[in-house]
Write a protein that holds these residues in place. Sequence first.
Motif, short mmCIF file in Angstrom:
data_model
loop_
_atom_site.label_atom_id
_atom_site.label_comp_id
_atom_site.label_asym_id
_atom_site.label_seq_id
_atom_site.Cartn_x
_atom_site.Cartn_y
_atom_site.Cartn_z
N UNK A 169 0.98 -1.09 0.00
CA UNK A 169 -0.09 0.10 -0.15
C UNK A 169 0.91 1.18 0.00
N UNK A 170 1.90 1.19 0.78
CA UNK A 170 2.71 2.49 1.01
C UNK A 170 1.84 3.49 1.86
N UNK A 221 -4.93 13.11 0.79
CA UNK A 221 -5.79 12.22 -0.19
C UNK A 221 -5.33 11.13 -0.08
N UNK A 222 -3.94 10.71 -0.20
CA UNK A 222 -3.50 9.40 -0.05
C UNK A 222 -3.97 8.55 1.25
N UNK A 223 -3.80 9.42 2.30
CA UNK A 223 -3.90 8.81 3.60
C UNK A 223 -5.74 8.56 3.51
N UNK A 224 -6.81 9.45 2.88
CA UNK A 224 -8.06 9.02 2.82
C UNK A 224 -8.02 7.61 1.67
N UNK A 225 -7.09 7.58 0.68
CA UNK A 225 -7.19 6.41 -0.07
C UNK A 225 -6.79 5.01 0.60
N UNK A 226 -5.88 5.19 1.47
CA UNK A 226 -5.39 4.08 2.43
C UNK A 226 -6.77 3.52 3.30
N UNK A 227 -7.38 4.54 3.95
CA UNK A 227 -8.52 4.40 4.95
C UNK A 227 -9.59 3.62 4.17
N UNK A 228 -10.04 4.25 3.07
CA UNK A 228 -11.01 3.67 2.27
C UNK A 228 -10.72 2.44 1.65
N UNK A 229 -9.49 1.77 1.28
CA UNK A 229 -9.50 0.70 0.85
C UNK A 229 -9.61 -0.49 2.00
N UNK A 230 -8.99 -0.24 3.16
CA UNK A 230 -9.33 -1.20 4.43
C UNK A 230 -10.66 -1.01 4.70
N UNK A 235 -3.89 3.97 -4.20
CA UNK A 235 -4.45 5.23 -5.22
C UNK A 235 -5.50 4.82 -6.20
N UNK A 236 -5.22 3.90 -6.84
CA UNK A 236 -6.26 3.61 -8.03
C UNK A 236 -7.58 3.17 -7.56
N UNK A 237 -7.75 2.39 -6.32
CA UNK A 237 -9.18 2.15 -5.93
C UNK A 237 -9.58 3.58 -5.34
N UNK A 238 -9.14 4.43 -4.92
CA UNK A 238 -9.59 5.47 -4.47
C UNK A 238 -9.80 6.60 -5.51
N UNK A 239 -9.06 6.55 -6.62
CA UNK A 239 -9.38 7.39 -7.88
C UNK A 239 -10.79 6.82 -8.44
N UNK A 240 -11.17 5.61 -8.64
CA UNK A 240 -12.44 5.13 -9.07
C UNK A 240 -13.36 5.76 -8.30
#
Length: 428
Positions: A78-79, A104-113, A374-379
Motif C-alpha cells: 500500500x505505501x 488524499x492518499x491517507x484517505x485512499x488508504x483508509x478507504x481501501x481497508x 491510489x487507483x481504488x480511491x481514484x475510482x
Amino acid sequence: MPYHSPISPGLSWYEDTAGPRPEYPALDGDRQADVVIIGGGFTGLSAATHLAKAGTNVVLIEAHRFGDGASGRNGGQLGTGQRAWAEELEGELGFTRAKALFDLAEEAKAHLLEFSAANGIDIDYMPGQMSVAHKPRYVDDYKAHAEIMASRFNYPHVSFMDAQETAERLGSTHYHGGTRDIGTGHIHPLKLVIGTARVAAAAGAHIFENTQSTGITSQGGKVRVTTPRGTITAQKCLIAVNAYGGTLEPVSAAHIMPIGSFIGATVPLGADLPVIPGGESVDDSRFVVRYFRKSRDGRLLFGGREIYGVNDPKDIHIHIRRQITEIYPALKDVDITHGWGGYVGITVPRKPFVREVMPNVISMGGYSGHGVMLSNYFGKLYAETVAGNRDRLKLIEELKIPPFPGGRRFRTPLLFLALNWFALRDRI
C-alpha cells in the motif's frame, strides 16, 4: 490447468491462492448507459461500484478477465502518501498542495481497508512496511524523513531504523538503515479485484469480461465505445486501462508508458529462517526498486526486475533468484514455485495522470508503482465527479504531467536508455 493471463507473463501465485474467480459474460449487443468504463482493474471496478451504488446506470468492459493486468499481479504494497515523499512534493508544489495530496492518499488508504471490511473481502492484509537504503549516503535522508512526517505532515507512524535495527528486522545485513511505517501494510491484490467485481455486480453495475474496446468517439454530448459485438452509448466515459491502453486513446498513450515488473514466490520459508520476522513489506532506495514481503503462509514474494518495454522475459526465475540471493545468501537454493509479471503505467514525473482527453471522457492511470492504494480511491473520486463534485479529483488533474519525449517512434528506446542509466547508477 492453472490459469495464465494472456496479457501478462508467467504463472502467478495470486492465481493459485485467490479462491473462486467468477467469470463474467462478454458484451453481446448494443447498450445505453449513463457512464461507460473501459478497463476492469482497480480503478474501473471501484468506479463502477461507487457509481452503481449511487444509482447510476454504468457499463464496464474489460478486454480480458478482471485482474489479468497489473491490478491482479502487483507487489501488493500500500505505501503511504504519493509516490514521491511528501517533503519532495512540498519543495515542488508548496506545503498546502503537498499536504492536500498527502491527506488524499491517507484517505485512499483508509478507504481501501474500510471498503474491504465493509464488503467482506478478505485481502490478506498484513501490517507494516519498511523502506531501506541500499547506499550509506541515503541514510540521513531517511532519518530526516521520519522526523518530517511527524512534525510537518501529522503522521507519527514512521520511525527511523539504524543499520543494526534494519538488519534485525530484515534478517539481512544488505541495507544500511531506513524507516519502518506501522500505519500501512500489504495485501493480496487479486482477492481485492475479485471482491470488488462481486460488489460492483451486486450493486447493479453491468460488467463484462473478454470485451475489447475498438474505438471511442465523443460528439454531440454522447460518447460511443465500440466493441466487436456491440456499441455502448453513454453520457460519460472513464478510460481505466493504465499500461494496457495500446493505441486506444492517443493522449493517454503519450503520457503513460508500460513497464514490466516481475515477481517470484518461494516455498514457505519456515520459522527457522529469520527473513522479515515482523511480517512487514519492504521497498528499497534503488531507482529500479526492489520490493519484497512475506505472504500469510510464509513465502517470500520478491519483485524487482523491471523491463522498460513490452517484451516478455523468458527467465523470470533466474533473475529473481539472483536478486534474492544478494539480500539473503542463505536462500540461494530455495525453491521458487511461481514467477510472473505485469505491466504498470509510469509517467515522466512518476505522478498519476488524470485528464479529460476528449469531451466527457476522463482517463486515469500512470500510478507509477503506487497504484494499489491510489487507483481504488481514484475510482471513488471519479464517481464523485460524475455526481457533480470534482474538487478532490482536481488536485490530481492539476498536476503537471508532460508527455514522454520522442513521440511514438522513439519514446520507448529513449526511455529504455534513460532508465537503464538509472539502473547502472543504482549499482555504483
